[in-house]
Enzyme design. Sequence first.
Site, PDB file in Angstrom:
ATOM      1  CB  ILE A 167      10.334  -8.414   3.500  1.00  0.00           C
ATOM      2  CG1 ILE A 167       9.724  -6.941   4.095  1.00  0.00           C
ATOM      3  CG2 ILE A 167      11.739  -7.542   4.113  1.00  0.00           C
ATOM      4  CD1 ILE A 167       9.895  -5.841   3.364  1.00  0.00           C
ATOM      5  CB  THR A 168      12.117 -12.571   3.541  1.00  0.00           C
ATOM      6  OG1 THR A 168      11.752 -13.147   4.698  1.00  0.00           O
ATOM      7  CG2 THR A 168      13.521 -11.787   4.109  1.00  0.00           C
ATOM      8  CD  GLN A 169       7.935 -16.590  -1.988  1.00  0.00           C
ATOM      9  OE1 GLN A 169       7.742 -15.959  -2.426  1.00  0.00           O
ATOM     10  NE2 GLN A 169       7.576 -17.507  -2.643  1.00  0.00           N
ATOM     11  CE  LYS A 171       7.275 -17.363  10.514  1.00  0.00           C
ATOM     12  NZ  LYS A 171       8.726 -17.025  12.141  1.00  0.00           N
ATOM     13  CG  ASP A 226      18.288 -20.513  12.467  1.00  0.00           C
ATOM     14  OD1 ASP A 226      19.475 -20.659  12.610  1.00  0.00           O
ATOM     15  OD2 ASP A 226      17.322 -19.692  11.442  1.00  0.00           O
ATOM     16  CD  GLU A 236       8.629 -24.949   7.048  1.00  0.00           C
ATOM     17  OE1 GLU A 236       7.122 -25.077   7.769  1.00  0.00           O
ATOM     18  OE2 GLU A 236       7.964 -26.349   6.387  1.00  0.00           O
ATOM     19  N   GLY A 237       7.226 -19.918   4.954  1.00  0.00           N
ATOM     20  CA  GLY A 237       6.114 -18.794   5.208  1.00  0.00           C
ATOM     21  C   GLY A 237       7.191 -17.543   4.394  1.00  0.00           C
ATOM     22  NE  ARG A 238       5.279 -15.750  -0.459  1.00  0.00           N
ATOM     23  CZ  ARG A 238       3.754 -15.936  -1.525  1.00  0.00           C
ATOM     24  NH1 ARG A 238       2.836 -14.543  -2.161  1.00  0.00           N
ATOM     25  NH2 ARG A 238       4.313 -16.359  -2.707  1.00  0.00           N
ATOM     26  CG  LEU A 239       8.420 -10.332   7.604  1.00  0.00           C
ATOM     27  CD1 LEU A 239       7.983 -11.253   8.856  1.00  0.00           C
ATOM     28  CD2 LEU A 239      10.276 -10.523   7.433  1.00  0.00           C
TER      29      LEU A 239
END
Length: 267
Positions: A26-28, A49, A160, A31-34
């Site tokens: 989904i997103t990158q 996550k 955030d 710090e990480g990926r989802l």
Amino acid sequence: MAAADDAQFPPPKVLTYPASTPPTLITQGAEGRLYKTTHLTRDRPCALKYRPPKPYRHPVLDARLTKARLSSEAKVLERCWREGVPVPAVYAMDPAAGWMMMEWIEGIPVRVGINEWLGDRPEEGAEIPQVADETPIVDLMKRIGAAIGALHKTGVVHGDLTTSNMMLRPRGFNPVDGAPGDEGKAGSVEGDVVLIDFGLATQSMSDEDRAVDLYVLERAFASTHPRAERLFATLLESYKSTFKKASSVLIKLEDVRMRGRKRSMLG
């Protein structure tokens, strides 16, 4: 590029088991990926996550940092969920392997909903005209304020807060069977507000920390939704009515704003 990234940082083992539903990235970020996948059964969507190893850090230090950050985020989410704050539920995790599995929040980001709502209004000036108290956008601001009030009441600051880190989940949506709710079309500002992405969250009872949380959101809101900037006052009113200690936080918010203005003047 994605293929190269997958070769360097393959998905965690939990996503490679034969019984696993093929994951969708989904997103990158840095710090990480989802990923979107499923939990226990193929009809129960979930979000995974993953914090892949950082080749530029010492392996032992990297493992400790990853474990500490994921564990901290999970503790915050579990605390919020127990207290009724609208956040994703944590399903499973393996801090040593760098992943955490959470409830998949169906819907659209609040940012998208607000911008779609604004897009349907004529741009006669820099800001939208005064809107009635019962309009959907005003009601949304009240729901956002209530969600943040509940969060701070629990003793957690997000770190955030932006409208990209809030989701509008269709009312009546069933996360177990994926049944649709009453809303959900793109551009709608209806639905339940769910706070997401607690990677920078901390447990704090400090009025200063809470005020900074609100200030970050205020600045992000003004930047992302400048035409609706005046509606932020409605959010703060709802925050105040939800959280009994809000008055002292809002006083601190004025101090934080003043410091922010001074920094802007000094460049």
